[in-house]
Design a protein around this motif. Structure first.
Motif, short mmCIF file in Angstrom:
data_model
loop_
_atom_site.label_atom_id
_atom_site.label_comp_id
_atom_site.label_asym_id
_atom_site.label_seq_id
_atom_site.Cartn_x
_atom_site.Cartn_y
_atom_site.Cartn_z
N UNK A 1 9.98 5.13 -5.95
CA UNK A 1 10.71 4.85 -6.70
C UNK A 1 10.84 5.34 -7.67
N UNK A 2 11.91 6.89 -8.04
CA UNK A 2 11.99 7.73 -8.78
C UNK A 2 11.66 7.50 -9.63
N UNK B 1 7.57 6.07 -10.06
CA UNK B 1 7.89 7.39 -11.03
C UNK B 1 7.62 6.81 -12.86
N UNK B 2 7.87 7.47 -12.89
CA UNK B 2 7.32 7.75 -14.79
C UNK B 2 8.95 7.19 -15.22
N UNK B 3 8.54 5.96 -15.98
CA UNK B 3 9.05 5.02 -16.90
C UNK B 3 10.47 4.01 -16.08
N UNK B 4 9.84 4.28 -14.87
CA UNK B 4 10.25 3.21 -14.00
C UNK B 4 10.32 1.57 -14.42
N UNK B 5 11.66 0.99 -14.83
CA UNK B 5 11.37 -0.75 -14.64
C UNK B 5 11.01 -1.23 -13.58
N UNK C 1 11.46 3.42 2.00
CA UNK C 1 12.58 3.60 1.36
C UNK C 1 12.60 4.10 0.53
N UNK C 2 13.25 4.90 0.15
CA UNK C 2 13.32 6.09 -1.58
C UNK C 2 14.46 5.69 -2.07
N UNK C 3 14.22 5.14 -3.37
CA UNK C 3 15.19 5.04 -4.43
C UNK C 3 15.37 6.42 -5.75
N UNK C 4 16.29 7.13 -6.26
CA UNK C 4 16.31 8.17 -6.32
C UNK C 4 16.47 7.79 -8.11
N UNK D 1 0.55 -1.19 0.16
CA UNK D 1 -0.17 -0.04 0.07
C UNK D 1 1.10 1.50 0.26
N UNK D 2 0.29 2.34 -0.61
CA UNK D 2 0.56 3.88 -0.31
C UNK D 2 2.27 3.76 -1.32
N UNK D 3 2.83 2.89 -1.93
CA UNK D 3 3.71 2.83 -3.17
C UNK D 3 3.32 4.28 -4.12
N UNK D 4 4.76 4.67 -4.28
CA UNK D 4 5.07 5.45 -5.60
C UNK D 4 5.81 4.82 -6.34
#
Length: 211
Positions: free
Chosen positions: A168-169, A151-155, A184-187, A146-149
């Motif tokens: 996920x950036x 980002x555009x074009x991520x694989x 966690x945060x992924x650049x 839940x509540x995961x974001x």
């Protein structure tokens, strides 16, 4: 959708959410937004009606309208979702763009934002109230809490697990079998080749922890 939709939030992903509903020929009744400066304005001819906690509008939810929460900030999104659960006994609907590809055996919870050209592979599980931006590829047997974001074009490659509240950036690549921990945060643009712990931030190629 049989009932018109009220979108909670009038910034960030709110206008893309309106476009998603338009792509599915769903009727949007209006927006509710905490920023009073926007009250009385319009987004693509759809009015910003008032405040999200206004009982006059809340009482419409579930009876005459559906709700979608278009709020980027995860904490405030969770607050609005809990408000709808407690006061209206409803879950927000999904906003899934007509051009998204959803496998016939993917499982999707409530209240998710899935934008244009997103791909959800076979056996994938998407939780509730996630934000999947344009062109994100979620391969087979991925589990997204839940509540995961994302980002555009991520694989996101096969067999990946993404825990609650992770970010996920744009343009990131997560290799198969990796676990991304809670919050966690992924650049942006990072290539993640090993698991990331809860509350960690990583960046780069290969992604390394930022202290």
């Amino acid at each position: 959708m049989d009932k018109p939709i009220i979108i909670f939030g009038a910034k960030g992903i709110a206008q893309p959410a309106l476009e998603i509903f338009n792509s599915n020929e769903a009727v949007v009744y209006g927006f509710l937004e905490e920023d009073e400066k926007l009250h009385g304005s319009e987004i693509n001819t759809v009015p910003v009606l008032g405040h999200p906690e206004d009982d006059g509008f809340l009482k419409l939810i579930g009876k005459k309208t559906e709700a979608f929460v278009a709020v980027d900030d995860a904490k405030y999104r969770k607050f609005i979702v809990e408000l709808l659960n407690e006061r209206r006994k409803v879950q927000p609907v999904n906003a899934i763009h007509s051009t998204a590809f959803i496998s016939s055996d993917a499982a999707i919870g409530h209240g998710n934002f899935i934008n244009a050209r997103v791909t959800l592979g076979t056996g994938t599980e998407i939780g509730q109230h996630c934000i999947l931006h344009t062109g994100a590829i979620i391969d087979h047997h991925v589990k997204v809490a839940d509540y995961v974001q994302i980002g555009a074009g991520s694989i996101i490659n096969s067999e990946v697990t993404i825990e609650e509240g992770a970010f996920i950036g744009s343009g990131a690549t997560i290799v198969s079998g990796v676990t991304i921990g809670k919050n966690a945060r992924i650049g942006a643009g990072s290539v993640v080749i090993s698991s990331v712990g809860a509350n960690e931030t990583v960046f780069g190629n290969p992604a390394a922890k930022i202290k």
